[in-house]
Design a protein around this motif. Structure first.
Motif, PDB file in Angstrom:
ATOM      1  N   PHE A  75     -39.116  -3.430  24.912  1.00  0.00           N
ATOM      2  CA  PHE A  75     -39.361  -2.809  26.204  1.00  0.00           C
ATOM      3  C   PHE A  75     -38.359  -3.361  27.211  1.00  0.00           C
ATOM      4  CE2 PHE A  75     -43.655  -2.801  24.235  1.00  0.00           C
ATOM      5  CZ  PHE A  75     -43.859  -1.424  24.209  1.00  0.00           C
ATOM      6  N   SER A  76     -38.104  -2.609  28.281  1.00  0.00           N
ATOM      7  CA  SER A  76     -37.160  -3.045  29.298  1.00  0.00           C
ATOM      8  C   SER A  76     -37.690  -4.258  30.054  1.00  0.00           C
ATOM      9  CB  SER A  76     -36.882  -1.917  30.293  1.00  0.00           C
ATOM     10  OG  SER A  76     -36.124  -0.901  29.685  1.00  0.00           O
ATOM     11  N   ALA A  77     -36.767  -5.141  30.424  1.00  0.00           N
ATOM     12  CA  ALA A  77     -37.136  -6.369  31.136  1.00  0.00           C
ATOM     13  C   ALA A  77     -35.932  -6.846  31.928  1.00  0.00           C
ATOM     14  CB  ALA A  77     -37.599  -7.442  30.166  1.00  0.00           C
ATOM     15  N   SER A  78     -36.178  -7.728  32.891  1.00  0.00           N
ATOM     16  CA  SER A  78     -35.085  -8.320  33.663  1.00  0.00           C
ATOM     17  C   SER A  78     -35.461  -9.707  34.132  1.00  0.00           C
ATOM     18  CB  SER A  78     -34.739  -7.454  34.883  1.00  0.00           C
ATOM     19  OG  SER A  78     -33.664  -8.027  35.611  1.00  0.00           O
ATOM     20  N   ALA A  79     -34.477 -10.593  34.139  1.00  0.00           N
ATOM     21  CA  ALA A  79     -34.611 -11.922  34.755  1.00  0.00           C
ATOM     22  C   ALA A  79     -33.972 -11.854  36.130  1.00  0.00           C
ATOM     23  CB  ALA A  79     -33.944 -12.978  33.885  1.00  0.00           C
ATOM     24  N   ASN A  80     -34.766 -12.033  37.181  1.00  0.00           N
ATOM     25  CA  ASN A  80     -34.293 -11.801  38.546  1.00  0.00           C
ATOM     26  C   ASN A  80     -33.911 -13.071  39.302  1.00  0.00           C
ATOM     27  OD1 ASN A  80     -34.825  -9.032  38.258  1.00  0.00           O
ATOM     28  ND2 ASN A  80     -36.958  -9.323  38.886  1.00  0.00           N
ATOM     29  N   ALA A  81     -34.529 -14.189  38.972  1.00  0.00           N
ATOM     30  CA  ALA A  81     -34.307 -15.424  39.725  1.00  0.00           C
ATOM     31  C   ALA A  81     -34.489 -16.608  38.798  1.00  0.00           C
ATOM     32  CB  ALA A  81     -35.268 -15.505  40.909  1.00  0.00           C
ATOM     33  N   LEU A  82     -33.796 -17.719  39.135  1.00  0.00           N
ATOM     34  CA  LEU A  82     -33.764 -18.875  38.244  1.00  0.00           C
ATOM     35  C   LEU A  82     -33.812 -20.161  39.058  1.00  0.00           C
ATOM     36  CD1 LEU A  82     -31.413 -19.243  35.206  1.00  0.00           C
ATOM     37  CD2 LEU A  82     -31.392 -21.020  36.935  1.00  0.00           C
ATOM     38  N   PHE A  83     -34.521 -21.148  38.525  1.00  0.00           N
ATOM     39  CA  PHE A  83     -34.601 -22.458  39.157  1.00  0.00           C
ATOM     40  C   PHE A  83     -34.705 -23.500  38.040  1.00  0.00           C
ATOM     41  CE2 PHE A  83     -35.933 -25.977  41.691  1.00  0.00           C
ATOM     42  CZ  PHE A  83     -35.640 -25.671  43.016  1.00  0.00           C
ATOM     43  N   VAL A  84     -33.949 -24.579  38.170  1.00  0.00           N
ATOM     44  CA  VAL A  84     -33.984 -25.648  37.179  1.00  0.00           C
ATOM     45  C   VAL A  84     -34.514 -26.909  37.846  1.00  0.00           C
ATOM     46  CG1 VAL A  84     -32.682 -26.975  35.482  1.00  0.00           C
ATOM     47  CG2 VAL A  84     -31.994 -24.619  36.009  1.00  0.00           C
ATOM     48  N   SER A  85     -35.520 -27.530  37.211  1.00  0.00           N
ATOM     49  CA  SER A  85     -36.138 -28.740  37.745  1.00  0.00           C
ATOM     50  C   SER A  85     -36.500 -29.655  36.586  1.00  0.00           C
ATOM     51  CB  SER A  85     -37.395 -28.385  38.552  1.00  0.00           C
ATOM     52  OG  SER A  85     -38.055 -29.529  39.017  1.00  0.00           O
ATOM     53  N   ASP A  86     -36.056 -30.915  36.648  1.00  0.00           N
ATOM     54  CA  ASP A  86     -36.354 -31.893  35.590  1.00  0.00           C
ATOM     55  C   ASP A  86     -35.994 -31.346  34.206  1.00  0.00           C
ATOM     56  OD1 ASP A  86     -37.316 -33.748  37.444  1.00  0.00           O
ATOM     57  OD2 ASP A  86     -39.347 -32.933  37.335  1.00  0.00           O
ATOM     58  N   ASN A  87     -34.845 -30.684  34.137  1.00  0.00           N
ATOM     59  CA  ASN A  87     -34.328 -30.117  32.884  1.00  0.00           C
ATOM     60  C   ASN A  87     -35.171 -28.962  32.345  1.00  0.00           C
ATOM     61  OD1 ASN A  87     -31.933 -31.737  32.420  1.00  0.00           O
ATOM     62  ND2 ASN A  87     -33.325 -33.449  32.025  1.00  0.00           N
TER      63      ASN A  87
END
Length: 304
Positions: free
Chosen positions: A163-175
């Protein structure tokens, strides 16, 4: 508090920056433009977006209001997100090359393609953690769009493509890598968070929903976006528990979230019945950035 977006008066949208609610135009209105993301490093304020040159969109970064082109104007290109680390300005976006959109990042203006142009792809968010550069977005696989992110240019797939999907935002914390977005379930779009690739649903699938922003603070996961139930309802989720920021009377949407000193700031826009109004919420208390005489939109907030 800094926010960016655009205001659309006559025919052309003007890219705008708000500092503590006071607006500054980044463009003069000759050509349509918009600012999609803002980041503050030291005394410098960076905004990224695009401005048309009369024929094509040029990806741009404004440093303290001074523009710099990221693309040459031969192809349409758009800058979506900005992050500054140790003096290096990282920008995500995409460029239309031939018939397809190519996901890209720029480091101090130097472009790198994340996708090969075989299928449409885009990079919507960028984050730097230590020596690692992350970007999140999607790529079409021939059947559906697949949510994915890139770590130092290497793609990591989040969804199967069923099915269609999207990753819109990203944040990295403590690896740990946190990503906000959506995945279609065959009937509705479900707002989702992926932690290190493991999906968690923010919504139950009864209504269409999307998560457009994410921020991690003191091990709390703040996600923001919308859920559609007759109108678009602005929402924020704290550790997966949702709260409505609008009552559903008029359509309202969220694009960005930022947490500072236990205060939660959210940027978005909503209808006043005839026009879209740029908006900021601080701890769920609403402030309008524009008076509603023109259509206006707020896409990013940063607090320093």
């Amino acid at each position: 508090m800094y926010a960016v977006g655009d205001e659309r008066g006559n025919d052309k949208a003007i890219a705008k920056l708000w500092k503590n609610g006071i607006a500054t135009n980044l463009t003069d209105g000759t050509n349509t433009a918009s600012a999609n993301s803002v980041y503050v490093s030291g005394n410098d304020v960076y905004a990224v977006g695009f401005e048309f040159n009369g024929a094509k969109a040029i990806a741009k970064v404004w440093k303290n209001g001074i523009p710099m082109n990221l693309s040459n104007g031969l192809n349409a290109a758009f800058a979506t997100s900005v992050f500054v680390s140790e003096g290096v300005v990282y920008v995500s976006g995409n460029e239309i090359i031939g018939t397809h959109s190519v996901a890209k990042i720029w480091e101090n203006g130097k472009a790198t393609n994340l996708s090969d142009g075989t299928n449409d792809a885009d990079a919507r968010s960028i984050f730097v953690f230590g020596n690692d550069v992350y970007a999140a977005g999607s790529e079409y696989d021939g059947n559906n769009t697949v949510a994915k992110y890139w770590k130092n240019g290497i793609p990591i797939v989040l969804t199967t493509g069923n099915f269609s999907a999207s990753a819109n935002a990203l944040f990295v914390s403590d690896n740990n890598v946190y990503i906000a977005g959506y995945e279609f379930n065959g009937t509705k779009n479900i707002a989702k968070v992926w932690k290190n690739g493991v999906p968690m649903n923010l919504t139950d699938g009864n209504n269409d929903a999307d998560a457009s922003a994410i921020f991690i603070s003191k091990n709390n996961i703040y996600t923001a976006g919308y859920e559609y139930a007759e109108t678009t309802i602005a929402k924020i989720w704290n550790n997966m528990i949702g709260t409505n920021l609008s009552d559903g009377t008029l359509s309202t949407d969220i694009h960005s979230v930022f947490v500072s000193e236990n205060n939660v700031y959210v940027a978005g826009d909503g209808s006043n019945g005839s026009k879209s109004v740029a908006k900021i919420w601080k701890n769920a208390v609403l402030t309008n950035l524009t008076d509603g005489s023109n259509n206006s939109f707020c896409y990013s907030v940063f607090v320093k």
